[in-house]
Write a protein that holds these residues in place. Structure first.
Motif, mmCIF file in Angstrom:
data_model
loop_
_atom_site.group_PDB
_atom_site.id
_atom_site.type_symbol
_atom_site.label_atom_id
_atom_site.label_comp_id
_atom_site.label_asym_id
_atom_site.label_seq_id
_atom_site.Cartn_x
_atom_site.Cartn_y
_atom_site.Cartn_z
ATOM 1 N N VAL A 65 0.841 -1.200 0.000
ATOM 2 C CA VAL A 65 0.000 0.000 0.000
ATOM 3 C C VAL A 65 0.873 1.246 0.000
ATOM 4 O O VAL A 65 2.008 1.202 0.479
ATOM 5 C CB VAL A 65 -0.937 0.021 1.232
ATOM 6 N N PRO A 66 0.374 2.353 -0.584
ATOM 7 C CA PRO A 66 -0.932 2.453 -1.232
ATOM 8 C C PRO A 66 -0.923 1.804 -2.606
ATOM 9 O O PRO A 66 0.076 1.836 -3.313
ATOM 10 C CB PRO A 66 -1.139 3.964 -1.359
ATOM 11 N N SER A 67 -2.036 1.200 -2.977
ATOM 12 C CA SER A 67 -2.265 0.701 -4.328
ATOM 13 C C SER A 67 -3.539 1.350 -4.854
ATOM 14 O O SER A 67 -4.525 1.417 -4.134
ATOM 15 C CB SER A 67 -2.406 -0.816 -4.349
ATOM 16 N N ILE A 68 -3.481 1.827 -6.075
ATOM 17 C CA ILE A 68 -4.628 2.512 -6.662
ATOM 18 C C ILE A 68 -5.027 1.791 -7.941
ATOM 19 O O ILE A 68 -4.193 1.593 -8.822
ATOM 20 C CB ILE A 68 -4.297 3.992 -6.956
ATOM 21 N N ILE A 69 -6.275 1.386 -8.012
ATOM 22 C CA ILE A 69 -6.798 0.673 -9.172
ATOM 23 C C ILE A 69 -7.764 1.593 -9.904
ATOM 24 O O ILE A 69 -8.670 2.161 -9.301
ATOM 25 C CB ILE A 69 -7.499 -0.628 -8.759
ATOM 26 N N ILE A 70 -7.563 1.741 -11.194
ATOM 27 C CA ILE A 70 -8.348 2.685 -11.991
ATOM 28 C C ILE A 70 -9.164 1.925 -13.026
ATOM 29 O O ILE A 70 -8.615 1.139 -13.803
ATOM 30 C CB ILE A 70 -7.438 3.712 -12.690
ATOM 31 N N ASP A 71 -10.468 2.161 -13.031
ATOM 32 C CA ASP A 71 -11.395 1.528 -13.962
ATOM 33 C C ASP A 71 -11.331 0.004 -13.925
ATOM 34 O O ASP A 71 -11.595 -0.654 -14.919
ATOM 35 C CB ASP A 71 -11.139 2.032 -15.389
ATOM 36 N N GLY A 72 -10.947 -0.563 -12.789
ATOM 37 C CA GLY A 72 -10.969 -2.001 -12.637
ATOM 38 C C GLY A 72 -9.846 -2.758 -13.297
ATOM 39 O O GLY A 72 -9.781 -3.979 -13.209
ATOM 40 N N LYS A 73 -8.905 -2.051 -13.972
ATOM 41 C CA LYS A 73 -7.833 -2.739 -14.675
ATOM 42 C C LYS A 73 -6.444 -2.233 -14.332
ATOM 43 O O LYS A 73 -5.534 -3.008 -14.100
ATOM 44 C CB LYS A 73 -8.022 -2.611 -16.194
ATOM 45 N N TRP A 74 -6.295 -0.931 -14.351
ATOM 46 C CA TRP A 74 -4.964 -0.351 -14.250
ATOM 47 C C TRP A 74 -4.631 -0.023 -12.803
ATOM 48 O O TRP A 74 -5.458 0.490 -12.071
ATOM 49 C CB TRP A 74 -4.875 0.918 -15.113
ATOM 50 N N ALA A 75 -3.410 -0.342 -12.396
ATOM 51 C CA ALA A 75 -3.054 -0.161 -10.994
ATOM 52 C C ALA A 75 -1.684 0.479 -10.828
ATOM 53 O O ALA A 75 -0.767 0.236 -11.602
ATOM 54 C CB ALA A 75 -3.089 -1.500 -10.263
ATOM 55 N N LEU A 76 -1.588 1.285 -9.814
ATOM 56 C CA LEU A 76 -0.324 1.906 -9.417
ATOM 57 C C LEU A 76 -0.016 1.454 -8.002
ATOM 58 O O LEU A 76 -0.877 1.505 -7.136
ATOM 59 C CB LEU A 76 -0.449 3.430 -9.449
ATOM 60 N N ASN A 77 1.202 1.027 -7.777
ATOM 61 C CA ASN A 77 1.599 0.566 -6.449
ATOM 62 C C ASN A 77 2.653 1.514 -5.904
ATOM 63 O O ASN A 77 3.680 1.740 -6.537
ATOM 64 C CB ASN A 77 2.161 -0.853 -6.531
ATOM 65 N N GLY A 78 2.412 2.077 -4.749
ATOM 66 C CA GLY A 78 3.346 3.025 -4.159
ATOM 67 C C GLY A 78 2.907 4.456 -4.395
ATOM 68 O O GLY A 78 2.119 4.752 -5.285
ATOM 69 N N VAL A 79 3.423 5.360 -3.585
ATOM 70 C CA VAL A 79 3.061 6.763 -3.724
ATOM 71 C C VAL A 79 3.629 7.309 -5.025
ATOM 72 O O VAL A 79 4.765 7.009 -5.406
ATOM 73 C CB VAL A 79 3.562 7.587 -2.518
ATOM 74 N N GLN A 80 2.824 8.099 -5.738
ATOM 75 C CA GLN A 80 3.229 8.707 -6.998
ATOM 76 C C GLN A 80 3.062 10.225 -6.894
ATOM 77 O O GLN A 80 2.343 10.737 -6.044
ATOM 78 C CB GLN A 80 2.367 8.178 -8.151
ATOM 79 N N SER A 81 3.721 10.916 -7.782
ATOM 80 C CA SER A 81 3.608 12.373 -7.811
ATOM 81 C C SER A 81 2.284 12.795 -8.428
ATOM 82 O O SER A 81 1.634 12.028 -9.148
ATOM 83 C CB SER A 81 4.763 12.973 -8.620
ATOM 84 N N THR A 82 1.888 14.028 -8.159
ATOM 85 C CA THR A 82 0.689 14.570 -8.795
ATOM 86 C C THR A 82 0.811 14.513 -10.309
ATOM 87 O O THR A 82 -0.145 14.178 -11.013
ATOM 88 C CB THR A 82 0.473 16.033 -8.351
#
Length: 273
Positions: A229-246
């Motif tokens: 974490v954090p993990s962010i899933i977008i539209d049920g398919k695409w995911a980002l793992n870890g903190v990202q910049s704006t």
């Protein structure tokens, strides 16, 4: 043009669902990266709160604000995840009846003084870049009650109510050194966001309402391959793992929003923070 043509309703605004996976007691111990799920997730979100989640939440909100010119709506839902066994989280120490900060001691015990200071320095730099206040110390507390309250907030008031609660919790943990396992504090937060009054919230927190839901969400996340974490899933398919910049979030969200199909935005996986 016929009268019927002139009165056609506009196409409904596209909604992009964003899932934010996190935990309250995650120590800073990994580096950001990006990955792609090769399958659709069958749930709409996962929840919150390590120091990186605190920063990532702000970066994501700023990125969404940067997409206001696009004809899309973002629905952000936080759901629970735990990386530490809740029974292993130390009870909050007290001095003269008051709860005292213990995050610094906890990190030193876990990583050693040198690594703990190095990892926290990274957090401080990221928080400063995001414009977020960050106390030097804080309280490592069990997160189950806060997770239950957040799940309830989304059920009752959607992302607006849950987002308001998140802001209160993030600020309490990382700026004010508050204990988010404290029933009185959480009950006051529930009343402040209009979820329920303090007495009702106290009863809710002392009961088991939403506990099974929280556990099922955590199990679903693990089954889907989430292990950080954090993990962010977008539209049920695409995911980002870890903190990202704006900037990273903004670039990805705009590519997805402007695409006519998910296949057109496959290139987003190559974006690095």
């Amino acid at each position: 043009m016929s009268d019927s043509d002139s009165t056609l309703s506009p196409e409904p605004q596209r909604t992009i669902k964003i899932i934010f996976i996190s935990d309250y007691v995650r120590p800073p111990s990994y580096s950001p990266c990006i990955f792609h799920f090769s399958y659709d997730l069958l749930f709409f979100g996962i929840y919150q709160l390590c120091a990186f989640c605190y920063i990532g939440n702000k970066s994501l909100k700023d990125a969404i604000a940067g997409c206001r010119d696009l004809d899309v709506r973002f629905d952000v839902e936080f759901r629970p995840f735990t990386l530490l066994c809740q029974s292993s989280v130390p009870e909050v120490p007290k001095a003269k009846g008051e709860k005292v900060p213990n995050r610094r001691d906890y990190l030193v015990r876990k990583f050693g003084k040198e690594q703990a200071e190095s990892k926290w320095k990274v957090v401080e730099e990221l928080a400063q870049k995001a414009g977020l206040p960050l106390a030097e110390d804080g309280i490592v507390a069990r997160s189950t009650l806060a997770h239950r309250l957040a799940v309830k907030a989304y059920k009752v008031g959607g992302q607006a109510m849950q987002g308001h609660l998140n802001d209160i919790l993030f600020d309490a943990i990382f700026a004010a050194c508050k204990d988010v396992s404290d029933v009185e504090f959480l009950a006051e937060a529930a009343e402040k966001i209009g979820l329920m009054n303090k007495a009702e919230a106290t009863t809710f927190l002392q009961d088991t309402d939403c506990k099974n839901c929280v556990n099922q969400m955590i199990e679903a996340a693990r089954a889907s391959g989430v292990n950080g974490v954090p993990s962010i899933i977008i539209d049920g398919k695409w995911a980002l793992n870890g903190v990202q910049s704006t900037e990273c979030y903004l670039q990805i969200l705009r590519k997805i929003a402007q695409s006519s199909s998910m296949t057109e935005c496959a290139s987003i996986v190559s974006v690095e923070s």
